[in-house]
Motif scaffolding. Structure first.
Motif, PDB file in Angstrom:
ATOM      1  N   THR A 151     -32.655  -1.758  41.952  1.00 41.64           N
ATOM      2  CA  THR A 151     -32.089  -1.997  40.498  1.00 41.64           C
ATOM      3  C   THR A 151     -32.091  -3.551  40.497  1.00 41.64           C
ATOM      4  O   THR A 151     -32.305  -4.565  41.665  1.00 41.64           O
ATOM      5  CB  THR A 151     -30.804  -1.744  40.432  1.00 41.64           C
ATOM      6  OG1 THR A 151     -30.084  -2.383  41.210  1.00 41.64           O
ATOM      7  CG2 THR A 151     -30.752  -0.101  40.230  1.00 41.64           C
ATOM      8  N   LEU A 152     -31.871  -4.324  39.613  1.00 49.50           N
ATOM      9  CA  LEU A 152     -31.790  -5.843  39.253  1.00 49.50           C
ATOM     10  C   LEU A 152     -30.593  -6.314  40.004  1.00 49.50           C
ATOM     11  O   LEU A 152     -30.717  -7.523  40.477  1.00 49.50           O
ATOM     12  CB  LEU A 152     -31.760  -6.219  37.877  1.00 49.50           C
ATOM     13  CG  LEU A 152     -32.932  -6.001  37.212  1.00 49.50           C
ATOM     14  CD1 LEU A 152     -32.886  -6.399  35.836  1.00 49.50           C
ATOM     15  CD2 LEU A 152     -34.139  -6.462  37.621  1.00 49.50           C
ATOM     16  N   ASP A 153     -29.549  -5.521  40.317  1.00 52.07           N
ATOM     17  CA  ASP A 153     -28.458  -6.075  41.266  1.00 52.07           C
ATOM     18  C   ASP A 153     -28.606  -5.624  42.679  1.00 52.07           C
ATOM     19  O   ASP A 153     -27.524  -5.680  43.254  1.00 52.07           O
ATOM     20  CB  ASP A 153     -27.226  -5.704  40.527  1.00 52.07           C
ATOM     21  CG  ASP A 153     -27.005  -4.241  40.417  1.00 52.07           C
ATOM     22  OD1 ASP A 153     -27.780  -3.361  40.604  1.00 52.07           O
ATOM     23  OD2 ASP A 153     -25.801  -3.619  40.005  1.00 52.07           O
ATOM     24  N   ALA A 154     -29.708  -5.041  42.972  1.00 50.13           N
ATOM     25  CA  ALA A 154     -30.202  -5.013  44.190  1.00 50.13           C
ATOM     26  C   ALA A 154     -29.528  -3.662  44.960  1.00 50.13           C
ATOM     27  O   ALA A 154     -28.892  -3.559  46.160  1.00 50.13           O
ATOM     28  CB  ALA A 154     -29.801  -6.051  45.258  1.00 50.13           C
ATOM     29  N   LYS A 155     -29.513  -2.648  44.145  1.00 56.46           N
ATOM     30  CA  LYS A 155     -28.921  -1.229  44.665  1.00 56.46           C
ATOM     31  C   LYS A 155     -30.041  -0.097  44.451  1.00 56.46           C
ATOM     32  O   LYS A 155     -31.336  -0.623  43.744  1.00 56.46           O
ATOM     33  CB  LYS A 155     -27.879  -0.706  43.622  1.00 56.46           C
ATOM     34  CG  LYS A 155     -26.717  -1.655  43.831  1.00 56.46           C
ATOM     35  CD  LYS A 155     -25.311  -0.969  42.883  1.00 56.46           C
ATOM     36  CE  LYS A 155     -24.000  -1.525  43.097  1.00 56.46           C
ATOM     37  NZ  LYS A 155     -23.982  -2.876  42.865  1.00 56.46           N
ATOM     38  N   ILE A 156     -30.114   0.794  45.325  1.00 57.44           N
ATOM     39  CA  ILE A 156     -31.287   1.596  45.306  1.00 57.44           C
ATOM     40  C   ILE A 156     -31.439   2.424  43.961  1.00 57.44           C
ATOM     41  O   ILE A 156     -30.453   3.081  43.686  1.00 57.44           O
ATOM     42  CB  ILE A 156     -31.079   2.639  46.566  1.00 57.44           C
ATOM     43  CG1 ILE A 156     -31.079   1.789  47.820  1.00 57.44           C
ATOM     44  CG2 ILE A 156     -32.287   3.588  46.632  1.00 57.44           C
ATOM     45  CD1 ILE A 156     -32.258   0.987  48.302  1.00 57.44           C
ATOM     46  N   GLY A 195     -27.918   4.424  44.504  1.00 58.06           N
ATOM     47  CA  GLY A 195     -26.585   3.614  43.909  1.00 58.06           C
ATOM     48  C   GLY A 195     -26.188   2.931  45.364  1.00 58.06           C
ATOM     49  O   GLY A 195     -25.104   1.972  45.150  1.00 58.06           O
ATOM     50  N   LEU A 196     -26.699   2.822  46.400  1.00 54.86           N
ATOM     51  CA  LEU A 196     -26.335   2.373  47.758  1.00 54.86           C
ATOM     52  C   LEU A 196     -26.676   0.792  47.496  1.00 54.86           C
ATOM     53  O   LEU A 196     -27.976   0.484  46.813  1.00 54.86           O
ATOM     54  CB  LEU A 196     -26.886   2.687  48.818  1.00 54.86           C
ATOM     55  CG  LEU A 196     -26.421   4.134  49.446  1.00 54.86           C
ATOM     56  CD1 LEU A 196     -26.927   4.531  50.670  1.00 54.86           C
ATOM     57  CD2 LEU A 196     -24.836   4.009  49.740  1.00 54.86           C
ATOM     58  N   ASP A 197     -25.683  -0.121  47.676  1.00 55.84           N
ATOM     59  CA  ASP A 197     -26.194  -1.543  47.831  1.00 55.84           C
ATOM     60  C   ASP A 197     -27.402  -1.563  48.837  1.00 55.84           C
ATOM     61  O   ASP A 197     -27.463  -0.792  49.995  1.00 55.84           O
ATOM     62  CB  ASP A 197     -24.971  -2.413  48.325  1.00 55.84           C
ATOM     63  CG  ASP A 197     -25.751  -3.911  48.648  1.00 55.84           C
ATOM     64  OD1 ASP A 197     -25.853  -4.751  47.661  1.00 55.84           O
ATOM     65  OD2 ASP A 197     -25.881  -4.010  49.853  1.00 55.84           O
ATOM     66  N   PRO A 231     -34.916   8.651  47.376  1.00 55.53           N
ATOM     67  CA  PRO A 231     -34.449  10.074  47.401  1.00 55.53           C
ATOM     68  C   PRO A 231     -32.860  10.104  46.890  1.00 55.53           C
ATOM     69  O   PRO A 231     -32.488   8.852  47.212  1.00 55.53           O
ATOM     70  CB  PRO A 231     -34.723  10.056  48.932  1.00 55.53           C
ATOM     71  CG  PRO A 231     -35.764   9.534  49.428  1.00 55.53           C
ATOM     72  CD  PRO A 231     -35.926   8.273  48.583  1.00 55.53           C
ATOM     73  N   GLU A 232     -32.520  11.100  46.801  1.00 61.83           N
ATOM     74  CA  GLU A 232     -31.075  11.161  45.958  1.00 61.83           C
ATOM     75  C   GLU A 232     -30.029  10.688  46.919  1.00 61.83           C
ATOM     76  O   GLU A 232     -29.189   9.983  46.242  1.00 61.83           O
ATOM     77  CB  GLU A 232     -30.827  12.543  45.568  1.00 61.83           C
ATOM     78  CG  GLU A 232     -29.653  12.723  44.701  1.00 61.83           C
ATOM     79  CD  GLU A 232     -29.531  14.028  44.076  1.00 61.83           C
ATOM     80  OE1 GLU A 232     -28.420  14.346  43.485  1.00 61.83           O
ATOM     81  OE2 GLU A 232     -30.309  14.784  44.314  1.00 61.83           O
TER      82      GLU A 232
END
Length: 940
Positions: A293-298, A308-310, A303-304
């Motif tokens: 993501t743009l804030d550098a999270k998965i 959401g992890l950094d 894979p699920e």
């Protein structure tokens, strides 16, 4: 004049007077001469690099203004998108708020408020340095006139098929949440790891081992690349691999980019998160997969369990799972270059985002319509400008850097995800159609389709460098047909008249922004005005500390130029240098260094001495080492000039002196030296050799005027010849005034202060030295070779007498007898002509020629050409000391003779005849001097 030179008392007084009188505005009808100030960030404060660069620009500006050019130093500041927004966001954060709490409109208003309150810090500091910018024309890259230029350029380039919107890989700051330029990214060496991971073949028959420093990005791999000639993997090219942890299959591809010798020779390809991989992916038509993501999270493409992890937490999780499945082959320590944002300290992430780009690489329009693309319309003309000599780099070697970048250029990402800046003049309808115009009405008027629903303006702003690229012509009033006014209603530009200043004469800048600013100004100015922005680009050196180290707050070796000007005590200096350092160990190290380097703080040297130091250091080199001792030395130079001026003024009546022809040889000699100095200054100013300009002026003022002419004037001033005395007084004054004008571009304050006392005595009506013409060699009496030769003889005699006095410890006030031996007819004529001066300046109680056959007494000896100068030793000196002195001088001259003889022996056929003759002359002179000294030593 005050008894001592006190810089602080005069600097603020004169700068305010110059600015109030409009002395920095273009005047007269001379040829236009313009310099563009590289606009400092509105957030900035003056540092040593600024001070050095602005000293050079101001010296050029004042010099050409005095030469009669219609001179403009165009100044202003840059809105500094990221830096300014960050300052205001930090202020909001201190109150527990964010920009989103205010909304865009209110936040931008808050930034403007900050700019009005704090945005003029650096321009006030520039005034302290003496920068003669035309502040009445000061511009700001977000003022209404420059904003209009930015909109016009964006819209025109878009309509010409050169600006497009596309999904491309950019440097992404995940903290600031914006794309950033390469200049805002610092590659730092860090300790990391190199992990080797096994990728099994999809059919289970084989595997490949891939080495990576960023294992979390494997979740977005779309291939593994090997070199096409690597025999180890020939059988696997075209086969599918099972991407660990994902269940996806990816192909093995062959690409020349792969280095067979690095790691295993296998490279994972992640086009959405690596610039090199992006190029490989494009060549092989691979679909990129974004996994951040743009804030550098998965994101949800992974894979699920990782979503959401950094990114760094995901790294740990991926490595743990690889190890658990037996696919982590090896972990090794590894030094790597990590891209870090200069603005947020976040690690930069290559990110696939939708951005606006300026095409610089296509031969045809990117919108498919007929017409030239960016390479033909923008890049090639910029290359031709330097190749064809329209723009010249000084030193010339920097043109290679310019050419290499343009020849390998990429399209320019011009959009940024900020609120502070020039909002992109593009609107979207509800169907996603794009409408571009200088305003919404203009966008609709040029639309090819009817909009669906309401329009919404693009929220992005333009890269700060976009508006900076227009600086050479937007500041002059382009594209307006009417005069441009500031918020106070004052005219700051008028394109109809001011385009005469385009191209500007020279751009003074650093090598680090040749790409980001210099080349882009060339591109934009040529495209929109048909002219180059400047004729020459002088690349100034980077200022380092006395040991040649890069200046850094964490090293404690930075110097605030204002602390050099004003002085600062040790306690204040320590506190100032350490207050912003958060790490205790670094703070302690910096404090220790400062206490060692500046045990008594920093003594004030004043602006003029600092400026002279910068000029004296300004060679063609890439770096200069700033040594505080040099600045202290040039403060002594200012004191010397001040004291000489006081001596002259004390010896002249308070009425204008009549203009008379020089009556003495000393006067004719000093005028000859002045002519030579001014010719040298003019020659070196053309070449931007400010170090040689400073050297010539220093030599003339310190050595020839203060040390010699002032001394040589004293016999005439104290003598009975009224004509000689009056003439000498006038020459003392006239040459001093010319020297003040010659020095003024480098040392403006002290020269103005002294001028105010000198001008009335010469009947000069100009209220300020800034109104006087720069002195030129032809302004003064033609050289008198005979007078110059006479004075050089007199100087040689006095120098040798002073040397003997010093070496033999003869008291300065003690009178001495002088004897002359041998010598030519001209020696005898000169000894007779200057007998009174020698008696006065050498404190000679008697002077006579030794009669033929008369035995030479035991004496201290000096040899001047064919003549021998004797100071009889009886009652004056220690015989043993004189023997030691002669032996030392003989040894020194033996060494010089050996060097010159060796040079002559090594000269070949290609050695210029003048060089050979010069060395032969040195051998002859050394030999003659040695013969005389050995005879004298034998007598002792």
């Amino acid at each position: 004049m005050e008894k001592s030179f006190e810089p602080q008392q005069i600097e603020s007084k004169w700068y305010a007077a110059w600015e109030a009188a409009g002395d920095f505005q273009p005047r007269g009808d001379g040829a236009p001469y313009c310099i563009l100030l590289p606009p400092p960030n509105v957030t900035g404060t003056l540092h040593m690099g600024h001070a050095f660069q602005q000293t050079v620009m101001d010296a050029l500006t004042r010099y050409h203004r005095m030469r009669g050019f219609r001179t403009l130093w165009q100044g202003g500041t840059d809105h500094a998108g990221i830096a300014t927004q960050k300052i205001v966001e930090n202020q909001l954060a201190a109150d527990g708020k964010s920009r989103h709490d205010l909304g865009r409109e209110k936040f931008v208003e808050r930034v403007w408020e900050w700019k009005q309150q704090s945005g003029s810090t650096i321009t006030h500091q520039m005034r302290r340095l003496g920068a003669s910018v035309d502040w009445s024309r000061e511009r700001f890259t977000m003022d209404e006139g420059l904003s209009a230029a930015v909109r016009r350029v964006f819209v025109q380039w878009y309509r010409d098929g050169l600006i497009y919107r596309g999904r491309r890989l950019v440097n992404w700051d995940p903290v600031l949440m914006t794309a950033v330029s390469d200049l805002e990214v610092e590659n730092q060496e860090k300790d990391g790891s190199l992990w080797s991971i096994r990728y099994p073949a999809a059919d289970g028959s084989d595997n490949l081992v891939v080495a990576t420093t960023r294992p979390e990005t494997m979740l977005g791999d779309v291939a593994v690349a090997v070199h096409p000639e690597d025999e180890r993997y020939q059988h696997l090219i075209g086969k599918m691999l099972k991407l660990p942890l994902t269940g996806r299959e990816i192909p093995v591809i062959a690409d020349d980019y792969v280095d067979r010798e690095f790691g295993t020779g296998c490279v994972k390809i992640t086009p959405a998160h690596d610039f090199n991989d992006w190029q490989i992916g494009a060549r092989h038509k691979l679909t990129p997969i974004t996994i951040l993501t743009l804030d550098a999270k998965i994101n949800d493409n992974a894979p699920e369990k990782y979503r959401g992890l950094d990114r760094f937490a995901a790294r740990k999780a991926v490595l743990a799972d690889l190890e658990a499945t037996g696919l982590l082959v090896e972990t090794k320590k590894h030094k790597l270059q990590v891209p870090v944002s200069q603005r947020s300290d976040a690690i930069i992430e290559p990110m696939l985002t939708d951005q606006w780009f300026l095409d610089l690489t296509s031969d045809t329009r990117v919108d498919g319509k007929p017409g030239p693309g960016g390479r033909r319309a923008i890049t090639k003309p910029a290359l031709a400008a330097v190749r064809d000599g329209e723009i010249k780099f000084v030193p010339e070697n920097w043109s290679t850097t310019y050419n290499q970048w343009l020849e390998n250029i990429q399209d320019w990402c011009v959009s940024r995800q900020l609120w502070w800046g020039h909002q992109i003049p593009a609107w979207y309808d509800e169907a996603g159609n794009i409408f571009v115009g200088e305003n919404e009405a203009d966008a609709l008027a040029h639309a090819g389709v009817q909009p669906v629903g309401t329009l919404k303006q693009d929220e992005d702003v333009l890269d700060t460098w976009f508006s900076s690229a227009l600086w050479p012509f937007s500041t002059l009033g382009w594209p307006g047909d009417e005069p441009v006014k500031n918020e106070r209603g004052e005219i700051v530009a008028n394109w109809a008249q001011d385009q005469a200043f385009l191209p500007s004469a020279v751009l003074v800048t650093g090598f680090d922004i040749i790409f980001f600013w210099v080349a882009r100004m060339v591109m934009a100015t040529q495209y929109f005005t048909g002219k180059v922005p400047f004729r020459e680009v002088y690349i100034n050196a980077i200022v380092r500390d006395a040991e040649g180290q890069k200046m850094s707050k964490s090293k404690g070796n930075t110097i605030d130029p204002l602390d050099l000007i004003d002085g600062i005590d040790l306690g204040t200096l320590v506190n100032k240098s350490t207050s912003s350092l958060l790490i205790p160990q670094v703070r302690e190290k910096v404090e220790k260094r400062i206490r060692k380097d500046y045990p008594d703080g920093i003594a004030a040297v004043g602006t003029d001495a600092l400026r002279f130091t910068f000029a004296a250091l300004a060679t063609y080199g890439r770096t200069i080492n700033f040594d505080l001792k040099r600045a202290e030395g040039y403060k002594a130079f200012c004191n010397k000039l001040w004291n000489a001026a006081r001596f002259v003024l004390m010896n002249i009546e308070a009425t204008p002196q009549p203009v008379v022809q020089p009556a003495t040889e000393a006067e004719r000699w000093i005028y000859a030296r002045l002519r030579i100095t001014l010719a040298e200054v003019e020659a070196q100013m053309k070449l931007y050799r400010f170090d040689l300009v400073a050297q010539a002026l220093y030599e003339f003022v310190w050595n020839e005027y203060c040390d010699w002419f002032v001394e040589l004037a004293k016999p005439a001033l104290n003598g009975d010849d009224k004509a000689a005395a009056d003439s000498t007084r006038h020459t003392l004054l006239a040459v001093l005034e010319a020297a003040l004008r010659a020095l003024h571009p480098i040392t403006p304050f002290i020269t103005e202060e002294i001028y105010q006392s000198v001008a009335p005595l010469l009947g000069l009506e100009e209220r300020s030295i800034t109104q006087r013409p720069y002195p030129r060699a032809d302004d003064f009496t033609a050289d008198d070779p005979a007078a110059s030769a006479d004075i050089e003889w007199l100087r040689a005699v006095l120098t040798q007498v002073r040397r003997i006095r010093s070496e033999m410890n003869i008291a300065p006030g003690k009178t001495i007898p002088l004897l002359y031996v041998n010598g030519s007819t001209s020696d005898r004529v000169r000894a007779d002509k200057f007998a009174a001066q020698i008696a006065f300046l050498a404190k000679a109680e008697s002077q006579r020629w030794l009669a033929p056959g008369e035995t030479e007494p035991a004496a201290a000896t000096a040899i001047i050409g064919e003549m021998k100068l004797l100071i009889p030793l009886a009652g004056l000196i220690d015989l043993d000391a004189e023997k030691a002195r002669l032996e030392k001088e003989i040894k020194r001259l033996d060494g010089e003779l050996a060097k010159s003889s060796a040079k002559l022996a090594n000269f070949g056929e290609k050695t210029p005849a003048t060089v050979v003759e010069q060395e032969k002359k040195r051998v002859t002179e050394f030999s003659a001097t040695l013969d005389g000294l050995r005879v004298q030593l034998a007598k002792l």
